[in-house]
Design an enzyme around this catalytic site. Sequence first.
Site, PDB file in Angstrom:
ATOM      1  N   MET A  46      -9.899   7.008   0.353  1.00  0.00           N
ATOM      2  CA  MET A  46     -10.692   7.308   1.566  1.00  0.00           C
ATOM      3  C   MET A  46     -11.412   8.633   1.376  1.00  0.00           C
ATOM      4  O   MET A  46     -10.832   9.589   0.847  1.00  0.00           O
ATOM      5  CB  MET A  46      -9.779   7.417   2.778  1.00  0.00           C
ATOM      6  CG  MET A  46      -8.933   6.185   3.025  1.00  0.00           C
ATOM      7  SD  MET A  46      -8.058   6.315   4.608  1.00  0.00           S
ATOM      8  CE  MET A  46      -6.932   4.919   4.458  1.00  0.00           C
TER       9      MET A  46
ATOM     10  N   MET B 139     -10.313  -6.917   6.847  1.00  0.00           N
ATOM     11  CA  MET B 139      -9.549  -5.846   7.493  1.00  0.00           C
ATOM     12  C   MET B 139      -9.038  -6.351   8.839  1.00  0.00           C
ATOM     13  O   MET B 139      -9.816  -6.817   9.672  1.00  0.00           O
ATOM     14  CB  MET B 139     -10.421  -4.602   7.717  1.00  0.00           C
ATOM     15  CG  MET B 139     -10.906  -3.908   6.448  1.00  0.00           C
ATOM     16  SD  MET B 139      -9.594  -3.456   5.292  1.00  0.00           S
ATOM     17  CE  MET B 139      -8.564  -2.398   6.306  1.00  0.00           C
TER      18      MET B 139
ATOM     19  N   ASP C  75      -5.656  -7.044   5.178  1.00  0.00           N
ATOM     20  CA  ASP C  75      -5.193  -5.663   5.042  1.00  0.00           C
ATOM     21  C   ASP C  75      -5.151  -5.003   6.412  1.00  0.00           C
ATOM     22  O   ASP C  75      -6.183  -4.863   7.073  1.00  0.00           O
ATOM     23  CB  ASP C  75      -6.162  -4.912   4.109  1.00  0.00           C
ATOM     24  CG  ASP C  75      -5.720  -3.491   3.835  1.00  0.00           C
ATOM     25  OD1 ASP C  75      -4.615  -3.093   4.254  1.00  0.00           O
ATOM     26  OD2 ASP C  75      -6.506  -2.757   3.194  1.00  0.00           O
TER      27      ASP C  75
ATOM     28  N   HIS D 268      -8.688  -0.090  -3.196  1.00  0.00           N
ATOM     29  CA  HIS D 268      -9.466  -0.348  -1.975  1.00  0.00           C
ATOM     30  C   HIS D 268     -10.282   0.906  -1.671  1.00  0.00           C
ATOM     31  O   HIS D 268      -9.731   1.908  -1.211  1.00  0.00           O
ATOM     32  CB  HIS D 268      -8.488  -0.680  -0.834  1.00  0.00           C
ATOM     33  CG  HIS D 268      -9.168  -0.960   0.465  1.00  0.00           C
ATOM     34  ND1 HIS D 268      -8.476  -1.046   1.656  1.00  0.00           N
ATOM     35  CD2 HIS D 268     -10.475  -1.183   0.779  1.00  0.00           C
ATOM     36  CE1 HIS D 268      -9.322  -1.308   2.634  1.00  0.00           C
ATOM     37  NE2 HIS D 268     -10.539  -1.383   2.134  1.00  0.00           N
TER      38      HIS D 268
ATOM     39  N   SER E 126       0.860  -1.185   0.000  1.00  0.00           N
ATOM     40  CA  SER E 126       0.000   0.000   0.000  1.00  0.00           C
ATOM     41  C   SER E 126       0.894   1.231   0.000  1.00  0.00           C
ATOM     42  O   SER E 126       1.819   1.333   0.800  1.00  0.00           O
ATOM     43  CB  SER E 126      -0.862   0.015   1.266  1.00  0.00           C
ATOM     44  OG  SER E 126      -1.327   1.332   1.500  1.00  0.00           O
TER      45      SER E 126
ATOM     46  N   ASP F 178      -5.304   3.038  -1.504  1.00  0.00           N
ATOM     47  CA  ASP F 178      -6.344   3.243  -0.494  1.00  0.00           C
ATOM     48  C   ASP F 178      -7.075   4.558  -0.731  1.00  0.00           C
ATOM     49  O   ASP F 178      -6.569   5.638  -0.425  1.00  0.00           O
ATOM     50  CB  ASP F 178      -5.705   3.264   0.895  1.00  0.00           C
ATOM     51  CG  ASP F 178      -5.234   1.890   1.332  1.00  0.00           C
ATOM     52  OD1 ASP F 178      -6.077   0.967   1.351  1.00  0.00           O
ATOM     53  OD2 ASP F 178      -4.040   1.738   1.643  1.00  0.00           O
TER      54      ASP F 178
ATOM     55  N   HIS G 290      -1.455  -1.546  -3.986  1.00  0.00           N
ATOM     56  CA  HIS G 290      -2.738  -1.348  -3.293  1.00  0.00           C
ATOM     57  C   HIS G 290      -2.942   0.150  -3.086  1.00  0.00           C
ATOM     58  O   HIS G 290      -2.094   0.816  -2.472  1.00  0.00           O
ATOM     59  CB  HIS G 290      -2.660  -2.097  -1.961  1.00  0.00           C
ATOM     60  CG  HIS G 290      -3.890  -2.066  -1.130  1.00  0.00           C
ATOM     61  ND1 HIS G 290      -4.923  -2.974  -1.282  1.00  0.00           N
ATOM     62  CD2 HIS G 290      -4.246  -1.262  -0.102  1.00  0.00           C
ATOM     63  CE1 HIS G 290      -5.859  -2.728  -0.375  1.00  0.00           C
ATOM     64  NE2 HIS G 290      -5.476  -1.691   0.354  1.00  0.00           N
TER      65      HIS G 290
ATOM     66  N   MET H  89     -12.531   2.893   0.474  1.00  0.00           N
ATOM     67  CA  MET H  89     -13.107   3.093   1.812  1.00  0.00           C
ATOM     68  C   MET H  89     -13.967   4.341   1.723  1.00  0.00           C
ATOM     69  O   MET H  89     -13.604   5.421   2.199  1.00  0.00           O
ATOM     70  CB  MET H  89     -11.976   3.236   2.844  1.00  0.00           C
ATOM     71  CG  MET H  89     -11.337   1.893   3.158  1.00  0.00           C
ATOM     72  SD  MET H  89      -9.693   2.069   3.874  1.00  0.00           S
ATOM     73  CE  MET H  89      -8.761   2.284   2.378  1.00  0.00           C
TER      74      MET H  89
END
Length: 231
Positions: free
Chosen positions: A33, A133, A171, A62, A6, A31, A29, A64
Amino acid sequence: MRITPSILNANFARVGEEIARVPSADGIHLDVMDNHFVPNLTFGLPVVEAVRQATDQMLDIHLMIEDPDRWAPPYAEVGAESVTFHIEAAHGPVRLARELHRLGSRVGVALNPATSVSTLSALLGEIDMVTVMSVEPGFGGQPFLDLVLPKVAQIRSMISKAHVDIWVQMDGGITVETIERCVEAGADTFVAGAAVYKSDDPDAMVRNLHALAQGATHHPELYGCQGRGSK
Ligand code: DX5
Ligand code: ZN
């Protein structure tokens, strides 16, 4: 066994170079958010598009975010190989999974630490990866939550019984200390943020994590599940 670093703890201003530092990675990866689903804000589609231009690495997105039903499909459209949304946030997970497949990406479903596996049973025929998670999502560098390991064992068992080919990703808090327990429980795909990017030699750390994962064995009985599978 797959290791996908990540970049949350990497230098965002030099993301192309940061990705190039981990040639042994099986993917990168990313992330995303939104400061609503999680209490942190990172980046969105324009940055992912720029990363897409900067690398041929497999991009593991990913999300979120709230309302992935609306916001997830464009990540597949810009060429991400895998798009993962949270089951807690999706309104129509089956419809969304089918839409992402139609757009050409693999589909992942992520579960927060306290989310039950029962939410997955109807989705096993629709997805390519489950992300468990092992920290509350929102930040890199948090300590690993061992309490999720029995859930990983349950998910691996559900997948075997259903005869489907689904990756089990973990993760959060994956390090040289925790990765073998994750393999024992049944995971085969690992996100590592701080462990990789805070290391002096990120690629050596990726290779190290890979070797530890390959050397560990599936032992679900240690986590409350019957039977013993293969590596
Ligand atoms: C947490 C993110 C993770 C995070 C992992 O919300 O989803 O991908 O970057 O970082 P580490 O490995 O540092 O826990
Ligand atoms: Zn993540």
